[in-house]
Motif scaffolding. Structure first.
Motif, PDB file in Angstrom:
ATOM      1  N   ILE A 178      28.375  38.465  29.878  1.00  0.00           N
ATOM      2  CA  ILE A 178      28.910  37.453  30.793  1.00  0.00           C
ATOM      3  C   ILE A 178      30.408  37.672  30.984  1.00  0.00           C
ATOM      4  O   ILE A 178      30.895  37.748  32.119  1.00  0.00           O
ATOM      5  CB  ILE A 178      28.637  36.031  30.251  1.00  0.00           C
ATOM      6  CG1 ILE A 178      27.141  35.731  30.286  1.00  0.00           C
ATOM      7  CG2 ILE A 178      29.428  34.986  31.054  1.00  0.00           C
ATOM      8  CD1 ILE A 178      26.738  34.504  29.486  1.00  0.00           C
ATOM      9  N   LYS A 179      31.131  37.797  29.867  1.00  0.00           N
ATOM     10  CA  LYS A 179      32.586  37.978  29.939  1.00  0.00           C
ATOM     11  C   LYS A 179      32.969  39.220  30.726  1.00  0.00           C
ATOM     12  O   LYS A 179      33.959  39.222  31.459  1.00  0.00           O
ATOM     13  CB  LYS A 179      33.174  38.053  28.533  1.00  0.00           C
ATOM     14  CG  LYS A 179      33.168  36.730  27.804  1.00  0.00           C
ATOM     15  CD  LYS A 179      33.715  36.891  26.398  1.00  0.00           C
ATOM     16  CE  LYS A 179      33.734  35.588  25.637  1.00  0.00           C
ATOM     17  NZ  LYS A 179      34.203  35.778  24.248  1.00  0.00           N
ATOM     18  N   ALA A 180      32.185  40.280  30.600  1.00  0.00           N
ATOM     19  CA  ALA A 180      32.476  41.532  31.309  1.00  0.00           C
ATOM     20  C   ALA A 180      32.325  41.388  32.816  1.00  0.00           C
ATOM     21  O   ALA A 180      32.883  42.181  33.575  1.00  0.00           O
ATOM     22  CB  ALA A 180      31.558  42.643  30.795  1.00  0.00           C
ATOM     23  N   ARG A 181      31.592  40.364  33.248  1.00  0.00           N
ATOM     24  CA  ARG A 181      31.327  40.177  34.681  1.00  0.00           C
ATOM     25  C   ARG A 181      32.182  39.088  35.319  1.00  0.00           C
ATOM     26  O   ARG A 181      32.067  38.830  36.513  1.00  0.00           O
ATOM     27  CB  ARG A 181      29.848  39.880  34.876  1.00  0.00           C
ATOM     28  CG  ARG A 181      28.984  41.108  34.617  1.00  0.00           C
ATOM     29  CD  ARG A 181      27.525  40.745  34.449  1.00  0.00           C
ATOM     30  NE  ARG A 181      26.680  41.933  34.428  1.00  0.00           N
ATOM     31  CZ  ARG A 181      26.467  42.693  33.360  1.00  0.00           C
ATOM     32  NH1 ARG A 181      27.071  42.393  32.222  1.00  0.00           N
ATOM     33  NH2 ARG A 181      25.670  43.738  33.424  1.00  0.00           N
ATOM     34  N   ILE A 182      33.028  38.459  34.532  1.00  0.00           N
ATOM     35  CA  ILE A 182      33.957  37.452  35.073  1.00  0.00           C
ATOM     36  C   ILE A 182      35.142  38.187  35.682  1.00  0.00           C
ATOM     37  O   ILE A 182      35.667  39.119  35.093  1.00  0.00           O
ATOM     38  CB  ILE A 182      34.445  36.489  33.976  1.00  0.00           C
ATOM     39  CG1 ILE A 182      33.276  35.692  33.398  1.00  0.00           C
ATOM     40  CG2 ILE A 182      35.514  35.534  34.538  1.00  0.00           C
ATOM     41  CD1 ILE A 182      33.650  34.853  32.187  1.00  0.00           C
ATOM     42  N   ARG A 183      35.532  37.772  36.872  1.00  0.00           N
ATOM     43  CA  ARG A 183      36.664  38.437  37.534  1.00  0.00           C
ATOM     44  C   ARG A 183      37.524  37.415  38.265  1.00  0.00           C
ATOM     45  O   ARG A 183      37.129  36.272  38.467  1.00  0.00           O
ATOM     46  CB  ARG A 183      36.151  39.499  38.481  1.00  0.00           C
ATOM     47  CG  ARG A 183      35.246  38.941  39.525  1.00  0.00           C
ATOM     48  CD  ARG A 183      34.516  39.995  40.278  1.00  0.00           C
ATOM     49  NE  ARG A 183      33.740  39.299  41.289  1.00  0.00           N
ATOM     50  CZ  ARG A 183      33.015  39.846  42.188  1.00  0.00           C
ATOM     51  NH1 ARG A 183      32.917  41.140  42.239  1.00  0.00           N
ATOM     52  NH2 ARG A 183      32.359  39.150  43.071  1.00  0.00           N
ATOM     53  N   ASP A 184      38.694  37.862  38.651  1.00  0.00           N
ATOM     54  CA  ASP A 184      39.583  37.011  39.442  1.00  0.00           C
ATOM     55  C   ASP A 184      38.991  36.842  40.829  1.00  0.00           C
ATOM     56  O   ASP A 184      38.618  37.821  41.480  1.00  0.00           O
ATOM     57  CB  ASP A 184      40.976  37.639  39.574  1.00  0.00           C
ATOM     58  CG  ASP A 184      41.787  37.466  38.316  1.00  0.00           C
ATOM     59  OD1 ASP A 184      41.727  36.390  37.691  1.00  0.00           O
ATOM     60  OD2 ASP A 184      42.494  38.434  37.938  1.00  0.00           O
ATOM     61  N   GLU A 185      38.898  35.606  41.268  1.00  0.00           N
ATOM     62  CA  GLU A 185      38.326  35.338  42.584  1.00  0.00           C
ATOM     63  C   GLU A 185      39.127  36.006  43.699  1.00  0.00           C
ATOM     64  O   GLU A 185      38.568  36.474  44.669  1.00  0.00           O
ATOM     65  CB  GLU A 185      38.262  33.826  42.819  1.00  0.00           C
ATOM     66  CG  GLU A 185      37.549  33.462  44.088  1.00  0.00           C
ATOM     67  CD  GLU A 185      37.360  31.964  44.241  1.00  0.00           C
ATOM     68  OE1 GLU A 185      36.433  31.592  44.970  1.00  0.00           O
ATOM     69  OE2 GLU A 185      38.130  31.191  43.652  1.00  0.00           O
ATOM     70  N   ALA A 186      40.427  36.089  43.530  1.00  0.00           N
ATOM     71  CA  ALA A 186      41.287  36.685  44.556  1.00  0.00           C
ATOM     72  C   ALA A 186      40.948  38.154  44.797  1.00  0.00           C
ATOM     73  O   ALA A 186      41.137  38.658  45.904  1.00  0.00           O
ATOM     74  CB  ALA A 186      42.751  36.554  44.156  1.00  0.00           C
ATOM     75  N   THR A 187      40.439  38.843  43.769  1.00  0.00           N
ATOM     76  CA  THR A 187      40.113  40.259  43.926  1.00  0.00           C
ATOM     77  C   THR A 187      38.642  40.475  44.225  1.00  0.00           C
ATOM     78  O   THR A 187      38.224  41.602  44.420  1.00  0.00           O
ATOM     79  CB  THR A 187      40.496  41.053  42.677  1.00  0.00           C
ATOM     80  OG1 THR A 187      39.758  40.541  41.551  1.00  0.00           O
ATOM     81  CG2 THR A 187      41.984  40.970  42.394  1.00  0.00           C
TER      82      THR A 187
END
Length: 61
Positions: free
Chosen positions: A50-59
């Protein structure tokens, strides 16, 4: 804002969530996996996935 899209973990799922903190995103994802996908045990490697797939929404594009 941090973004998680469930389809990156569970193919075909269109659910997504966003929050300011990764910890809140993870909490919501775990809740979703239990309620929508019938997961009863969330192991440490699933949290890592899960953590590996969290990203900044802006990018996110």
């Amino acid at each position: 804002m941090r973004l998680f899209e469930c389809g990156t973990l569970v193919p075909g799922c269109t659910w997504h969530t966003r929050a300011d903190e990764d910890a809140e995103v993870v909490r919501r994802v775990v809740e979703h996996l239990k309620s929508a996908h019938g997961e009863t045990v969330i192991r440490e490697n699933m949290i890592d996935n899960i953590k590996a797939r969290i990203r900044d929404e802006a990018t996110a594009a």
